[in-house]
Motif scaffolding. Structure first.
Motif, PDB file in Angstrom:
ATOM      1  N   SER A  67      -1.902   6.964   1.810  1.00  0.00           N
ATOM      2  CA  SER A  67      -3.312   7.280   1.552  1.00  0.00           C
ATOM      3  C   SER A  67      -3.710   8.524   2.341  1.00  0.00           C
ATOM      4  O   SER A  67      -3.168   8.793   3.426  1.00  0.00           O
ATOM      5  CB  SER A  67      -4.213   6.098   1.901  1.00  0.00           C
ATOM      6  OG  SER A  67      -4.130   5.788   3.274  1.00  0.00           O
TER       7      SER A  67
ATOM      8  N   SER B  66     -10.662  12.694   0.103  1.00  0.00           N
ATOM      9  CA  SER B  66     -10.018  13.138  -1.128  1.00  0.00           C
ATOM     10  C   SER B  66     -10.442  14.562  -1.459  1.00  0.00           C
ATOM     11  O   SER B  66      -9.676  15.330  -2.033  1.00  0.00           O
ATOM     12  CB  SER B  66     -10.360  12.200  -2.285  1.00  0.00           C
ATOM     13  OG  SER B  66     -11.756  12.071  -2.416  1.00  0.00           O
TER      14      SER B  66
ATOM     15  N   THR C 196      -7.245  10.931   3.450  1.00  0.00           N
ATOM     16  CA  THR C 196      -8.700  11.069   3.473  1.00  0.00           C
ATOM     17  C   THR C 196      -9.083  12.371   4.157  1.00  0.00           C
ATOM     18  O   THR C 196      -8.377  12.834   5.074  1.00  0.00           O
ATOM     19  CB  THR C 196      -9.357   9.892   4.225  1.00  0.00           C
ATOM     20  OG1 THR C 196      -8.755   9.788   5.518  1.00  0.00           O
ATOM     21  CG2 THR C 196      -9.196   8.602   3.468  1.00  0.00           C
TER      22      THR C 196
ATOM     23  N   ALA D 227       0.832  -1.189   0.000  1.00  0.00           N
ATOM     24  CA  ALA D 227       0.000   0.000   0.000  1.00  0.00           C
ATOM     25  C   ALA D 227       0.869   1.242   0.000  1.00  0.00           C
ATOM     26  O   ALA D 227       1.917   1.292   0.639  1.00  0.00           O
ATOM     27  CB  ALA D 227      -0.905  -0.003   1.230  1.00  0.00           C
TER      28      ALA D 227
ATOM     29  N   GLY E 125       1.062  10.905  -1.267  1.00  0.00           N
ATOM     30  CA  GLY E 125      -0.319  10.479  -1.375  1.00  0.00           C
ATOM     31  C   GLY E 125      -1.034  11.274  -2.453  1.00  0.00           C
ATOM     32  O   GLY E 125      -0.461  12.195  -3.038  1.00  0.00           O
TER      33      GLY E 125
ATOM     34  N   GLU F 175      -1.211  12.652  -8.176  1.00  0.00           N
ATOM     35  CA  GLU F 175      -0.226  12.078  -7.246  1.00  0.00           C
ATOM     36  C   GLU F 175       1.181  12.273  -7.786  1.00  0.00           C
ATOM     37  O   GLU F 175       1.493  11.885  -8.897  1.00  0.00           O
ATOM     38  CB  GLU F 175      -0.529  10.591  -7.078  1.00  0.00           C
ATOM     39  CG  GLU F 175       0.129   9.947  -5.897  1.00  0.00           C
ATOM     40  CD  GLU F 175      -0.555   8.649  -5.499  1.00  0.00           C
ATOM     41  OE1 GLU F 175      -1.786   8.524  -5.689  1.00  0.00           O
ATOM     42  OE2 GLU F 175       0.144   7.757  -4.985  1.00  0.00           O
TER      43      GLU F 175
END
Lengths: 115, 115
Positions: A5, A9, A7, A2, A107, B44
């Motif tokens: 990330s 978006s 949050t 991974a 990210g 990104e």
């Protein structure tokens, strides 16, 4: 594995409200960076964490901005009393260590719009 | 002062043309690193290359090549036989002095490759 990330978006808020932006770095990366990117500009540094501590917060524009990384992994950028000028894409990056030769893994960003 | 200048705001080429993106930097450090990142429309930032200041050999990776010249403080990026997928914003970056990887970015060059 991974990647980094972030949050949410997208976040739309009203002037004067409080917002929190979350960043999940790559597992095992001790260095975490927040940048802000305004339209048509390159990312600008906000704050750097090495582990749990903020090693450099010199890029935070004023005391309405604050960030934490309590367990040395996930980080939250907090903005109080938002202003229209805070509208931008907030980028998070992590790297194995905070040394000049490490590439940073970014990210996808959180696009913040303050109405 | 440390600074990264990307004088070309936008470049438009037709597929298969070669294109060079310029980067000029200022630093007070005697040893340092330089980076190029690509930001496709998805947003990104993607790492392309890292170069240290004591290695002035040009580097080639497929259709990409980089020309580092310490004497002129330049770190230019050339794409040979450009493709539509190369369309993106490209950023040159330099770590701030201080021993860790807090990056200062140029304003970026938007490359549009047309079929």
């Amino acid at each position: 594995g991974a990647g980094v990330s972030q949050t949410p978006s997208n976040k739309v808020t009203e002037k004067g409200k409080y917002v929190e932006l979350r960043c999940d770095p790559i597992s095992g990366h001790t260095a975490l960076y927040w940048y802000r990117q305004s339209l048509g500009q390159g990312p600008e540094f906000l704050i750097y964490f090495q582990g749990t501590g903020a090693a450099d917060d010199s890029g935070l524009p004023n005391d309405r901005f604050f960030a934490v990384r309590p367990e040395g992994s996930v980080s939250t950028l907090k903005i109080q009393r938002t202003e229209r000028g805070d509208s931008a894409v907030y980028l998070c990056a992590s790297s194995p260590e905070g040394v000049p030769y490490n590439e940073q893994f970014f990210g996808p960003g959180t696009r913040l719009t303050v109405l | 002062a440390q600074k990264v200048t990307q004088a070309q705001t936008e470049i438009s080429v037709v597929e298969k043309e070669d294109v060079t993106l310029d980067c000029v930097y200022e630093t007070r450090d005697t040893t340092y690193y330089l980076f190029w990142y690509k930001q496709p429309p998805s947003g990104e930032l993607v790492f392309l290359i890292r170069r240290n200041s004591f290695d002035e050999q040009n580097e080639i990776s497929g259709r990409y090549s980089w020309n580092f010249q310490k004497s002129t403080s330049s770190f230019n990026f050339t794409i040979t036989a450009s493709q539509v997928v190369d369309s993106a914003v490209y950023f040159c970056a330099l770590p701030f002095s201080g021993g860790y990887n807090k990056l200062i970015f140029g304003a970026g060059t938007r490359l549009a490759v047309h079929p």
